[in-house]
Design an enzyme around this catalytic site. Structure first.
Site, PDB file in Angstrom:
ATOM      1  N   LYS A  70       0.831  -1.173  -0.135  1.00  0.00           N
ATOM      2  CA  LYS A  70      -0.099  -0.097   0.169  1.00  0.00           C
ATOM      3  C   LYS A  70       0.862   1.323  -0.064  1.00  0.00           C
ATOM      4  CE  LYS A  70      -4.327   0.861   0.206  1.00  0.00           C
ATOM      5  NZ  LYS A  70      -5.586   0.018  -0.139  1.00  0.00           N
ATOM      6  N   GLY A 118     -18.478   7.725  -2.564  1.00  0.00           N
ATOM      7  CA  GLY A 118     -17.211   7.780  -3.434  1.00  0.00           C
ATOM      8  C   GLY A 118     -17.449   6.594  -4.490  1.00  0.00           C
ATOM      9  N   ASN A 119     -16.277   6.271  -5.088  1.00  0.00           N
ATOM     10  CA  ASN A 119     -16.423   5.480  -6.396  1.00  0.00           C
ATOM     11  C   ASN A 119     -17.023   3.949  -5.899  1.00  0.00           C
ATOM     12  OD1 ASN A 119     -14.761   3.004  -7.576  1.00  0.00           O
ATOM     13  ND2 ASN A 119     -15.247   4.420  -8.948  1.00  0.00           N
ATOM     14  N   GLY A 158     -20.930   6.442   2.726  1.00  0.00           N
ATOM     15  CA  GLY A 158     -19.763   7.192   1.728  1.00  0.00           C
ATOM     16  C   GLY A 158     -20.614   7.038   0.596  1.00  0.00           C
TER      17      GLY A 158
END
Ligand code: GLU
Length: 428
Positions: free
Chosen positions: A107, A221-222, A219
């Site tokens: 990451k 988002g994507n 959320g």
């Protein structure tokens, strides 16, 4: 209730230690797997639009590459910490292993607020990040991808910088690239759709029809948006979504009892990804405080924002009606809260299984990039569905066979696979 500040890496290690005990892992394997194998910390000088130079901090952590090249996204976030990146790299190792991808876990992150940077400044930051790590990533070493607040455009700048440095074309060095520039059709949808593939399979186990369910999504988002899209297509009704309000530095929830409209909400979303409160109210949405998503009277919760969302402090507010939680985000549930969900018998699809669609499609992108031949969207999504469903069934069979909580069953499969690879290579 704990007052200690949340530390994602401690959480990832706590989860690992519990599973290492259950699996009876030897000490050397435990020592190897509870820490990242390698990590890089660097300074990123970027020329800003006003001519000054600003120095950002960036990281890449390679947790384990026994099963293949490291794989995992890069986050741009003002609250990024090395411990969060360490945790996320470890979760990537388990995520790739649970889907049986021939990849390890890594990451990356940069401490920054991308919304306050111009496009040119963001490009500078992407190129600076690659300049620091160009010799330690690569198609057969470690393969970055998008994550929180990074996109296909960021990946393309990074690829371009890598190719300048190495003097060749290496499309397999990074995934999540734009379609037409080495990207795969379906990659943008993959994580959110993957979450819903696991919901579909979990509902079969629970003997519930998707059409009879309602959900609440944390959320916007994507991951959240594509999860809403596919969940609605299979017949479910989303009655509440939460969303971060950049200007107010707080989250808000938007509720409509007869179901939210994705298109309607997308149209009133600002460039920071925030849903406009006034416009939402005009469209008949009830605007509620940011954590209201957790206490809605729904069948399914889909936490798809950041880590540390379902905690010891708020887990008690989850409605009695909730039967299923599919974790679109990485690390949304703290161990303290997880214990309560387990006790209550809620069916939890753990993060590193539920949101594995992104990295699975990244793997398909790498395969296509390396062949330089690209599949139709249906073919990509079909393969993704098969791989996610196979992983889900593997975990749920393990849960039944060994009478384990789904998270523990997923860990047993992943850790056993990675430990075996380490042993087979003669590392431990
Ligand atoms: N960032 C995504 C994740 O957390 C995708 C990683 C990848 O595609 O390598 O799974």
């Amino acid at each position: 209730m704990s007052t200690k500040p949340f530390n994602a890496f401690e959480m990832a290690q706590t989860q690992f230690d519990k599973m290492a005990e259950l699996l009876g892992l030897d000490q050397a394997t435990r020592d190897l797997l509870r820490q990242p194998m390698r990590e890089y910390h660097f300074s990123l000088p970027v020329r800003m639009d006003d001519g000054s130079v600003k120095v950002f901090r960036g990281f890449r952590v390679q947790h384990n590459d026994a099963r293949g090249p490291g794989k995992g996204g890069i986050r741009f976030h003002p609250q990024e910490t090395i411990d969060t990146v360490r945790a996320l790299s470890m979760w990537m190792t388990w995520k790739c292993a649970v889907v049986n991808l021939p990849l390890g876990g890594s990451k990356g992150g940069v401490i920054c607020e991308p919304h306050s940077l111009s496009q040119r400044e963001q490009e500078g930051l992407c190129r600076a990040w690659v300049r620091q790590i160009a010799r330690d990533i690569g198609p057969v070493r470690d393969v970055p991808a998008p994550d929180v607040m990074t996109s296909g455009q960021h990946m393309l700048w990074m690829l371009d910088e890598f190719e300048h440095i190495h003097g060749g074309k290496y499309p397999g060095v990074i995934t999540g690239k734009p379609v037409g520039m080495g990207g795969s059709l379906g990659r943008t949808e993959a994580t959110g759709y993957g979450v819903v593939f696991t919901i579909r399979e979990a509902l079969k186990e629970l003997n519930i029809k998707a059409q009879d369910t309602t959900a609440c999504v944390q959320g916007f988002g994507n991951v959240a948006q594509y999860a809403i899209e596919l969940y609605q297509q299979i017949g479910g009704k989303v009655i509440c979504v939460s969303c971060w309000d950049q200007e107010a530095s707080q989250a808000n929830c938007f509720r409509k009892a007869d179901g939210v409209s994705l298109e309607e909400l997308q149209k009133i979303t600002d460039r920071f990804g925030g849903i406009n409160k006034q416009k939402a109210a005009d469209l008949g949405y009830e605007v509620l405080p940011g954590d209201a998503w957790i206490e809605q009277d729904v069948d399914i919760l889909i936490p798809s924002a950041l880590e540390n969302s379902i905690t010891g402090d708020n887990v008690g507010r989850i409605s009695k009606r909730v039967k299923l939680i599919s974790e679109g985000a990485n690390g949304p549930t703290t161990p303290e809260a997880d214990h309560v969900l387990h006790e209550r018998g809620i069916f939890v699809v753990p993060d590193f299984l539920a949101n594995a669609g992104g990295v699975t499609c990244s793997y398909l992108e790498q395969v296509q990039s390396n062949m330089n031949y690209f599949w139709e969207k249906d073919e990509v999504l079909g393969k993704l569905d098969v791989m996610m469903t196979t992983a889900f069934i593997g975990v749920s069979d393990m849960a039944k066979k060994r009478k384990l909580y789904m998270r523990d069953a997923a860990y047993v499969i992943s850790i056993a696979r990675v430990a075996q690879a380490c042993r087979d290579r003669g590392w431990v």
